[in-house]
Design an enzyme around this catalytic site. Structure first.
Site, PDB file in Angstrom:
ATOM      1  N   GLU A 169       0.794  -1.233   0.000  1.00  0.00           N
ATOM      2  CA  GLU A 169       0.000   0.000   0.000  1.00  0.00           C
ATOM      3  C   GLU A 169       0.829   1.286   0.000  1.00  0.00           C
ATOM      4  O   GLU A 169       0.270   2.381  -0.068  1.00  0.00           O
ATOM      5  CB  GLU A 169      -0.979  -0.021   1.175  1.00  0.00           C
ATOM      6  CG  GLU A 169      -1.916  -1.221   1.032  1.00  0.00           C
ATOM      7  CD  GLU A 169      -3.260  -1.060   1.687  1.00  0.00           C
ATOM      8  OE1 GLU A 169      -3.363  -0.292   2.639  1.00  0.00           O
ATOM      9  OE2 GLU A 169      -4.209  -1.730   1.219  1.00  0.00           O
ATOM     10  N   HIS A 210      18.776  12.095  10.850  1.00  0.00           N
ATOM     11  CA  HIS A 210      18.039  12.870  11.864  1.00  0.00           C
ATOM     12  C   HIS A 210      16.588  12.394  12.024  1.00  0.00           C
ATOM     13  O   HIS A 210      16.187  11.985  13.104  1.00  0.00           O
ATOM     14  CB  HIS A 210      18.102  14.363  11.498  1.00  0.00           C
ATOM     15  CG  HIS A 210      17.417  15.255  12.480  1.00  0.00           C
ATOM     16  ND1 HIS A 210      17.920  16.482  12.886  1.00  0.00           N
ATOM     17  CD2 HIS A 210      16.241  15.121  13.148  1.00  0.00           C
ATOM     18  CE1 HIS A 210      17.100  17.018  13.774  1.00  0.00           C
ATOM     19  NE2 HIS A 210      16.071  16.222  13.942  1.00  0.00           N
TER      20      HIS A 210
HETATM   21  O1  2HA Z   1      14.963  18.664  15.293  1.00  0.00           O
HETATM   22  O2  2HA Z   1      13.511  17.177  16.889  1.00  0.00           O
HETATM   23  O3  2HA Z   1      14.187  19.338  19.336  1.00  0.00           O
HETATM   24  C1  2HA Z   1      14.872  19.038  16.622  1.00  0.00           C
HETATM   25  C2  2HA Z   1      13.880  18.215  17.327  1.00  0.00           C
HETATM   26  C3  2HA Z   1      13.327  18.691  18.578  1.00  0.00           C
HETATM   27 ZN    ZN Z   2      14.430  16.428  15.150  1.00  0.00          ZN
END
Ligand code: 2HA
Ligand code: ZN
Length: 270
Positions: A169, A210
């Site tokens: 999906e 990140h």
């Molecule tokens: O990118 O995710 O502090 C920063 C966060 C929160």
């Molecule tokens: Zn973050």
């Protein structure tokens, strides 16, 4: 005036931050959400002439002048939003071409909006150009998507195709695919501008090493979007080191396009 803690948008925000924490996407102060509100719905709960504080934003976003947002606070933990919404959330109105945020409710310990406010507001500007119904920008740190950025090419077409191949999906949920930014310093206007640029062509933007940004019309839909991409990344992380015997082919994806009335990103399928 009704109690703002009973507002559907507040209840939904509290449930969503709690749910995201419970999914393990928002450790410590990780992650942030901004929710665009209509003036009429805000006025049911707040006197919009009563400004508590004016907080400079450090950027301009004239398209958002006069707009209201419910936003998670900087340094605040998603885990705690349910216990103290007025400390961990704030309701602001942008003024002065986006250069200032007038606080109407929240951040009651003297706090302010997330450090990623530029990326959020610039992404709202970008998504509203593509979809006038967009109300949500959501950022979090889901483990499998994050892991994937360490071992998979960051080429957007390849990254998207891999995710599409991991769950049937996926192409239906995010036919525009996933855009990818290289590692950049977070919290800056530069990453905000780069994210917004990527938001013009997809509702998901990975921040390599990140986390991820998602955008959508409401909290539920945006949560579901990230949830689907994260599930696909989880499958990938389970199988990447194993020989692949079966896969979802481009022909199967064309069948899904036809069945569900969606169109995969131009040039992403053969
Ligand atoms: O990118 O995710 O502090 C920063 C966060 C929160
Ligand atoms: Zn973050």
């Amino acid at each position: 005036m009704k109690d703002i803690l009973t507002a559907p948008f507040m209840i939904e925000m509290i449930r969503t931050t709690t749910n995201m924490y419970n999914h393990g996407w928002d450790e410590r102060n990780g992650g942030n959400i901004s929710l665009l509100l209509n003036e009429a719905e805000v006025r049911e709960y707040l006197d919009t002439d009563r400004v508590l504080r004016t907080i400079p934003t450090g950027f301009k976003a004239p398209e958002l002048d006069g707009k209201y947002f419910l936003v998670t606070g900087t340094g605040k933990y998603f885990k705690n939003v349910q216990y103290a919404p007025d400390v961990n959330l704030g309701l602001v109105r942008l003024t002065d071409g986006g250069g200032n945020a007038e606080l109407l409710w929240g951040y009651s310990d003297g706090g302010k909006f997330t450090s990623e406010f530029p990326a959020h507001m610039m992404s709202h500007v970008a998504r509203l150009k593509v979809d006038p119904e967009n109300h949500v920008v959501m950022h979090c740190h889901p483990a499998n998507l994050l892991a994937m950025t360490y071992i998979h090419t960051l080429d957007e077409r390849e990254f998207t195709r891999t995710l599409w191949q991991m769950c049937t999906e996926c192409i239906v949920v995010f036919p525009d695919g996933v855009n990818v930014l290289p590692w950049m310093l977070c919290g800056t206007n530069e990453i905000g501008e780069a994210t917004a640029e990527k938001m013009l062509t997809a509702r998901l933007v990975v921040w390599s090493l990140h986390g991820i940004y998602g955008a959508g019309k409401d909290l539920d839909e945006t949560f579901g979007l990230i949830e689907t991409a994260e599930k696909a990344a989880e499958i990938y992380m389970k199988i990447a080191h194993l020989p692949r015997v079966n896969t979802i082919t481009d022909d199967m994806m064309h069948q899904l396009e036809a069945r569900f009335g969606v169109k995969g990103r131009e040039g992403y399928l053969s």
